[in-house]
Design an enzyme around this catalytic site. Structure first.
Site, PDB file in Angstrom:
ATOM      1  N   HIS A 124       0.873  -1.177   0.000  1.00 30.50           N
ATOM      2  CA  HIS A 124       0.000   0.000   0.000  1.00 30.50           C
ATOM      3  C   HIS A 124       0.913   1.232   0.000  1.00 30.50           C
ATOM      4  O   HIS A 124       2.031   1.183   0.516  1.00 30.50           O
ATOM      5  CB  HIS A 124      -0.823  -0.066   1.293  1.00 30.50           C
ATOM      6  CG  HIS A 124      -1.905   0.948   1.427  1.00 30.50           C
ATOM      7  ND1 HIS A 124      -1.666   2.242   1.817  1.00 30.50           N
ATOM      8  CD2 HIS A 124      -3.244   0.845   1.257  1.00 30.50           C
ATOM      9  CE1 HIS A 124      -2.825   2.900   1.884  1.00 30.50           C
ATOM     10  NE2 HIS A 124      -3.801   2.071   1.548  1.00 30.50           N
ATOM     11  N   ASP A 202       3.163  -4.397   8.019  1.00 32.51           N
ATOM     12  CA  ASP A 202       1.920  -3.662   7.831  1.00 32.51           C
ATOM     13  C   ASP A 202       0.792  -4.683   8.039  1.00 32.51           C
ATOM     14  O   ASP A 202       0.517  -5.508   7.155  1.00 32.51           O
ATOM     15  CB  ASP A 202       1.893  -3.068   6.421  1.00 32.51           C
ATOM     16  CG  ASP A 202       0.537  -2.473   6.067  1.00 32.51           C
ATOM     17  OD1 ASP A 202      -0.431  -2.662   6.835  1.00 32.51           O
ATOM     18  OD2 ASP A 202       0.443  -1.827   5.007  1.00 32.51           O
ATOM     19  N   GLN A 205      -4.382  -5.443   7.107  1.00 34.93           N
ATOM     20  CA  GLN A 205      -5.377  -6.389   6.588  1.00 34.93           C
ATOM     21  C   GLN A 205      -5.357  -7.739   7.303  1.00 34.93           C
ATOM     22  O   GLN A 205      -6.200  -8.591   7.015  1.00 34.93           O
ATOM     23  CB  GLN A 205      -5.155  -6.616   5.081  1.00 34.93           C
ATOM     24  CG  GLN A 205      -5.343  -5.369   4.236  1.00 34.93           C
ATOM     25  CD  GLN A 205      -6.789  -4.865   4.221  1.00 34.93           C
ATOM     26  OE1 GLN A 205      -7.730  -5.617   4.490  1.00 34.93           O
ATOM     27  NE2 GLN A 205      -6.982  -3.596   3.917  1.00 34.93           N
ATOM     28  N   LYS A 228     -10.379  -0.783  10.692  1.00 34.80           N
ATOM     29  CA  LYS A 228     -10.532  -2.018   9.912  1.00 34.80           C
ATOM     30  C   LYS A 228     -10.757  -3.222  10.831  1.00 34.80           C
ATOM     31  O   LYS A 228     -11.065  -4.311  10.376  1.00 34.80           O
ATOM     32  CB  LYS A 228      -9.289  -2.269   9.055  1.00 34.80           C
ATOM     33  CG  LYS A 228      -9.075  -1.230   7.958  1.00 34.80           C
ATOM     34  CD  LYS A 228      -7.873  -1.593   7.116  1.00 34.80           C
ATOM     35  CE  LYS A 228      -7.284  -0.412   6.388  1.00 34.80           C
ATOM     36  NZ  LYS A 228      -7.922  -0.107   5.116  1.00 34.80           N
ATOM     37  N   CYS A 366      -4.784   2.290  -3.553  1.00 35.48           N
ATOM     38  CA  CYS A 366      -3.528   2.836  -3.010  1.00 35.48           C
ATOM     39  C   CYS A 366      -2.360   1.891  -3.270  1.00 35.48           C
ATOM     40  O   CYS A 366      -1.467   1.736  -2.426  1.00 35.48           O
ATOM     41  CB  CYS A 366      -3.637   3.146  -1.523  1.00 35.48           C
ATOM     42  SG  CYS A 366      -4.805   4.449  -1.168  1.00 35.48           S
TER      43      CYS A 366
END
Ligand code: PMP
Length: 408
Positions: A124, A202, A205, A228, A366
């Site tokens: 991203h 990261d 997700q 999220k 993104c």
């Protein structure tokens, strides 16, 4: 196809899911962008503002003490979920701010001219641009790791980057927001450690779908966003190993991050306060802890299986459409379905789906470097969460079929 997961019970906890979109029952399939919030999280926010609201740190009255206690407990509860110490968690605005903090503070302190930062093509922008800015300032360079046709990482290239003596930091996503690819972190982290490369994850997700034991994962940093993970907007976490946080310089200066200030210079509070300048987002931190308390009552492995069935069903239905291309086909991918249909612009498709009550997302997500690799400008994306139903997965398939017949 049916799923044994008690989805109706879960749905009852999310008030917004009872609503409509363009006059049709809402099918919310944009969970990779932001998840919906259970009533208990919404209630925790109004409860804070109705009963506890006051600034934290140094308050000498009961209300301030109550706010301070709830804020401290929130950090402990989240730390417990991730099996780390509360002092290792910094409250930030979200993944973007967390990655900027690491790149600016940690990155800047360990990178020298000619060192390398390893990224991957599936990142991203939040995990690319902060590193580019740090690279410009330090003279470091960025090495990229290609994505293979099935959406997995080219591990041969990654491992050869790790072996380069000037490689200092590897920053990569746990799960790709576009391809759904779940990267094999345990082996990647093990390999990185053997070469002394620090690993930043990261987790935007992955945190919403899996219970992650950060102690055993053994990465150096891990970032995610509350919005999220069924929590509030505007709050997120940066986990950093204690040894790193203690050695890192502050990123932002201001109140609450200092020990002493004089015009001759200032000294700084220990972590995590050192990285939390100014009044923190107390209400949303408490709301985020409530989201994890809620998740602790859910069988997450069963929820993931359920999401996998919804993905499988949608994929099976869409595959029969002429010109359908799925981007990311690894066997253990998360329930993210990015696709293109020959001759149809994803924005037109999403507009027609919206008219059917179905919320999906189109665009570059993104991930412009990944779009370039895939040879597209944008994709359509449906992303499932535990509260989505098989009926919604079916509705997606029928609505795409209908849209294709209109648009062709
Ligand atoms: N990384 C990934 C993989 C993401 O999916 C996102 C959100 N789309 C981000 C980083 C940035 O998250 P936020 O906007 O919440 O900071």
């Amino acid at each position: 196809m049916s799923s044994p997961f008690p989805v109706e019970k879960i749905r009852a906890d999310f008030p917004i899911l009872k609503g409509n979109n363009r006059g049709k029952p809402l099918a919310y399939l944009d969970n990779a962008a932001s998840s919906q919030k259970p009533k208990c999280v919404i209630d925790s926010l109004s409860n804070f503002y109705e009963n506890t609201n006051s600034n934290v740190h140094r308050g000498t009255y009961e209300l301030a003490e109550k706010a301070e206690n709830e804020y401290t407990q929130a950090r402990s509860l989240i730390a417990n979920w991730f099996s780390v110490n509360p002092e290792e968690l910094v409250f930030v605005r979200g993944t973007t701010e967390a990655l900027n903090l690491v790149a600016n503070s940690f990155g800047q302190s360990i990178l020298n001219q000619g060192d390398s930062i390893i990224l991957t093509e599936m990142e991203h922008h939040a995990n690319i641009v902060p590193w580019q800015l740090t690279a410009e300032r330090t003279g470091a360079r960025i090495l990229t790791t290609p994505v293979l046709p099935d959406g997995s990482l080219d591990l041969d290239v990654l491992y050869s980057h790790l072996q380069e003596p000037r490689s200092k930091i590897l920053s990569l996503c746990h799960v790709s927001n576009t391809l759904g690819t779940t990267n094999p972190l345990p082996s990647i982290i093990k390999e990185a450690k053997e070469h002394g490369v620090k690993v930043v994850i990261d987790g935007a997700q992955s945190a919403p779908h899996y219970r992650i034991d950060l102690r055993s994962l053994d990465c150096d940093f891990f970032a995610f966003s509350g919005h999220k993970t069924f929590g509030p907007m505007g709050i997120g976490i940066l986990y950093g190993k204690s040894e790193h946080l203690h050695n890192m310089a502050p990123w932002q200066g201001g109140g609450d991050m200092i020990e002493e200030v004089s015009f001759d210079g200032s000294s700084f509070a220990p972590p995590p306060q050192r990285f939390e300048a100014g009044t923190p987002n107390v209400a949303d931190a408490i709301g985020l802890a409530e989201a994890f308390r809620y998740l602790s009552e859910i069988d997450l492995p069963s929820a993931s299986l359920h999401e996998g069935l919804l993905l499988e069903n949608a994929r099976a239905g869409l595959q029969s459409i002429e010109g359908f291309i799925e981007h990311g086909t690894t066997s253990d991918k998360a329930a993210v379905l990015s696709f293109s249909i020959d001759g149809i612009h994803p924005h037109d498709l999403a507009t027609l789906l919206d008219g059917e009550g179905i919320a999906t997302r189109t665009g570059h997500h993104c991930c412009q470097p990944l779009m370039k690799k895939l040879g597209v400008e944008a994709t359509a994306r449906a992303s499932f969460a535990m509260y989505n139903t098989m009926d919604e997965s079916e509705r997606l398939v029928s609505a795409v079929r209908k849209a294709v017949s209109v648009l062709r």
